[in-house]
Design a protein around this motif. Structure first.
Motif, PDB file in Angstrom:
ATOM      1  N   THR A  72     -15.249  10.920  -9.545  1.00  0.00           N
ATOM      2  CA  THR A  72     -15.617   9.809 -10.424  1.00  0.00           C
ATOM      3  C   THR A  72     -15.340  10.151 -11.876  1.00  0.00           C
ATOM      4  O   THR A  72     -14.864   9.310 -12.649  1.00  0.00           O
ATOM      5  CB  THR A  72     -17.105   9.451 -10.249  1.00  0.00           C
ATOM      6  OG1 THR A  72     -17.347   9.119  -8.882  1.00  0.00           O
ATOM      7  CG2 THR A  72     -17.496   8.272 -11.139  1.00  0.00           C
ATOM      8  N   SER A 118     -16.783  -3.336  -4.307  1.00  0.00           N
ATOM      9  CA  SER A 118     -18.176  -3.107  -4.709  1.00  0.00           C
ATOM     10  C   SER A 118     -19.116  -3.245  -3.516  1.00  0.00           C
ATOM     11  O   SER A 118     -20.057  -2.457  -3.355  1.00  0.00           O
ATOM     12  CB  SER A 118     -18.570  -4.089  -5.810  1.00  0.00           C
ATOM     13  OG  SER A 118     -19.885  -3.865  -6.238  1.00  0.00           O
ATOM     14  N   THR A 127     -20.253   6.854  -4.718  1.00  0.00           N
ATOM     15  CA  THR A 127     -20.177   6.782  -6.172  1.00  0.00           C
ATOM     16  C   THR A 127     -18.747   6.556  -6.647  1.00  0.00           C
ATOM     17  O   THR A 127     -18.494   5.752  -7.539  1.00  0.00           O
ATOM     18  CB  THR A 127     -20.709   8.081  -6.806  1.00  0.00           C
ATOM     19  OG1 THR A 127     -22.035   8.328  -6.335  1.00  0.00           O
ATOM     20  CG2 THR A 127     -20.732   7.983  -8.322  1.00  0.00           C
ATOM     21  N   LYS A 151     -17.583   3.078  -6.083  1.00  0.00           N
ATOM     22  CA  LYS A 151     -18.143   2.197  -7.101  1.00  0.00           C
ATOM     23  C   LYS A 151     -17.306   2.256  -8.369  1.00  0.00           C
ATOM     24  O   LYS A 151     -17.036   1.227  -9.004  1.00  0.00           O
ATOM     25  CB  LYS A 151     -19.590   2.602  -7.417  1.00  0.00           C
ATOM     26  CG  LYS A 151     -20.258   1.744  -8.486  1.00  0.00           C
ATOM     27  CD  LYS A 151     -21.678   2.209  -8.760  1.00  0.00           C
ATOM     28  CE  LYS A 151     -22.335   1.366  -9.840  1.00  0.00           C
ATOM     29  NZ  LYS A 151     -23.717   1.824 -10.129  1.00  0.00           N
ATOM     30  N   ALA A 152     -16.874   3.468  -8.731  1.00  0.00           N
ATOM     31  CA  ALA A 152     -16.008   3.620  -9.899  1.00  0.00           C
ATOM     32  C   ALA A 152     -14.693   2.881  -9.687  1.00  0.00           C
ATOM     33  O   ALA A 152     -14.162   2.241 -10.600  1.00  0.00           O
ATOM     34  CB  ALA A 152     -15.749   5.102 -10.177  1.00  0.00           C
ATOM     35  N   TRP A 204     -15.144  -0.764 -10.205  1.00  0.00           N
ATOM     36  CA  TRP A 204     -15.190  -1.154 -11.612  1.00  0.00           C
ATOM     37  C   TRP A 204     -13.826  -1.064 -12.270  1.00  0.00           C
ATOM     38  O   TRP A 204     -13.591  -1.685 -13.313  1.00  0.00           O
ATOM     39  CB  TRP A 204     -16.220  -0.309 -12.360  1.00  0.00           C
ATOM     40  CG  TRP A 204     -17.566  -0.940 -12.251  1.00  0.00           C
ATOM     41  CD1 TRP A 204     -18.561  -0.643 -11.367  1.00  0.00           C
ATOM     42  CD2 TRP A 204     -18.055  -2.032 -13.016  1.00  0.00           C
ATOM     43  NE1 TRP A 204     -19.633  -1.477 -11.539  1.00  0.00           N
ATOM     44  CE2 TRP A 204     -19.355  -2.334 -12.552  1.00  0.00           C
ATOM     45  CE3 TRP A 204     -17.534  -2.798 -14.061  1.00  0.00           C
ATOM     46  CZ2 TRP A 204     -20.120  -3.361 -13.090  1.00  0.00           C
ATOM     47  CZ3 TRP A 204     -18.291  -3.824 -14.601  1.00  0.00           C
ATOM     48  CH2 TRP A 204     -19.576  -4.087 -14.112  1.00  0.00           C
ATOM     49  N   ASN A 226     -17.250  -0.008 -19.846  1.00  0.00           N
ATOM     50  CA  ASN A 226     -17.342   0.102 -18.388  1.00  0.00           C
ATOM     51  C   ASN A 226     -17.212   1.552 -17.930  1.00  0.00           C
ATOM     52  O   ASN A 226     -17.851   1.961 -16.954  1.00  0.00           O
ATOM     53  CB  ASN A 226     -16.255  -0.750 -17.726  1.00  0.00           C
ATOM     54  CG  ASN A 226     -16.564  -2.229 -17.790  1.00  0.00           C
ATOM     55  OD1 ASN A 226     -17.724  -2.620 -17.858  1.00  0.00           O
ATOM     56  ND2 ASN A 226     -15.535  -3.057 -17.804  1.00  0.00           N
ATOM     57  N   ILE A 242     -19.896   3.707 -15.514  1.00  0.00           N
ATOM     58  CA  ILE A 242     -19.534   4.426 -14.294  1.00  0.00           C
ATOM     59  C   ILE A 242     -19.898   5.898 -14.407  1.00  0.00           C
ATOM     60  O   ILE A 242     -20.388   6.512 -13.458  1.00  0.00           O
ATOM     61  CB  ILE A 242     -18.017   4.289 -14.025  1.00  0.00           C
ATOM     62  CG1 ILE A 242     -17.653   2.823 -13.817  1.00  0.00           C
ATOM     63  CG2 ILE A 242     -17.603   5.114 -12.814  1.00  0.00           C
ATOM     64  CD1 ILE A 242     -16.163   2.578 -13.863  1.00  0.00           C
TER      65      ILE A 242
END
Length: 295
Positions: A82, A134, A143, A146-147, A150, A194, A198
């Motif tokens: 990430t 997402s 994780t 999720k990054a 975004w 953003n 993250i």
């Protein structure tokens, strides 16, 4: 655990292929349509391709089972990946700023009108990508996914800014052509924001921060379903990849034998891991319920 990793990896492949196609098409339309914001958008999508590739590599490493050197598994590679993905976001935003400033200082023609409708389609597509990835990140607890999600949202934002800039440039004429570049500049600062959103939870995961209050409430409630437990005390949770490790203190009858206490602790561990499959392991510390010990 393998089901979550496989689902997350499939989503990451979807993300990579989508980003690659977007980067190519946006670059071509931006070049031939004379849109600097669209070209900047293509640059950001190119960074997304490499970021998605890194996420896939991270998944394959993270799903390795625990070994002698890594008794807690390899899940910590996820927040590390990430960090790299965030680095791509920051690098993309920085490059967009540099290119935008250069283009603002150099007069040029307004973008072709057809780029406006193309980028409108891009905004919708990337937002749909964000929602899909997402959703998968929430279901798997990933994780890095999720990054990656975004990344799609930031792409949608930069495209939306580009849409506004191109619309101004197209309908107001060549003297407003720099609106396209100003839009790209605004988008770059949104990407920075953003990137921080993250980065922060990934840092918390690496540092084992206390970030799981809601999950702890559920653990305590489920623990009280096990026979022999009078109450729970300390409960600590840390995350590694898509899995959770739990340290839980329980109070039981202080007059019970060591063997009986061990059985209760073992039953608790099995119960929690069965009813909450995202838990990888539970370390139970047994303490006597003071009011039950004769004085």
């Amino acid at each position: 655990m393998s089901v979550d990793h496989e689902k997350a990896e499939r989503t990451a492949w979807f993300s990579l292929i989508g980003n690659f196609l977007m980067a190519v098409v946006k670059g071509l339309v931006g070049y031939f349509g004379n849109s600097y914001a669209l070209i900047a958008d293509a640059i950001e999508s190119t960074g997304d391709v490499f970021a998605s590739a890194l996420v896939i590599v991270g998944f394959r490493y993270a799903k390795r089972p625990p070994d002698e050197n890594h008794p807690y598994g390899h899940g910590k590679v996820e927040p590390l990946i990430t960090f790299v993905v965030v680095g791509f976001l920051v690098a993309s935003a920085t490059l967009i700023i540099i290119e935008s400033i250069n283009n603002i200082q150099a007069p040029h023609k307004a973008p072709a009108s057809y780029t406006l409708w193309f980028i409108a389609a891009v905004v919708i597509t990337k937002e749909l990508f964000f929602r899909f990835v997402s959703k998968s990140s929430k279901e798997t607890g990933s994780t890095s996914l999720k990054a990656d999600a975004w990344h799609h949202r930031s792409d949608a934002i930069t495209s939306a800014c580009a849409f506004a800039g191109i619309a101004i440039a197209v309908y107001m004429g060549d003297e407003w052509a720099q609106a396209d570049d100003w839009a790209a500049l605004v988008a770059s600062f949104i990407i920075f924001y953003n990137a921080y959103k993250i980065f922060r939870p990934a840092l918390g995961e690496v540092m084992d921060e206390h970030r799981y209050d809601d999950f702890i409430v559920v653990i305590r409630e489920k623990a009280m379903e096990v026979k022999g437990i009078h109450t729970t005390e300390k409960c600590w949770v840390r995350k590694s990849g898509m899995r959770y490790w739990v340290d839980l203190h329980i109070h039981i009858d202080g007059n019970l034998s060591v063997h009986e206490g061990h059985t209760i602790a073992h039953n608790l561990k099995e119960h929690l891991m069965e009813i909450l499959p995202e838990i990888e392991d539970v370390l139970v510390h047994v303490e006597p319920a003071e009011e039950l010990i004769p004085h």
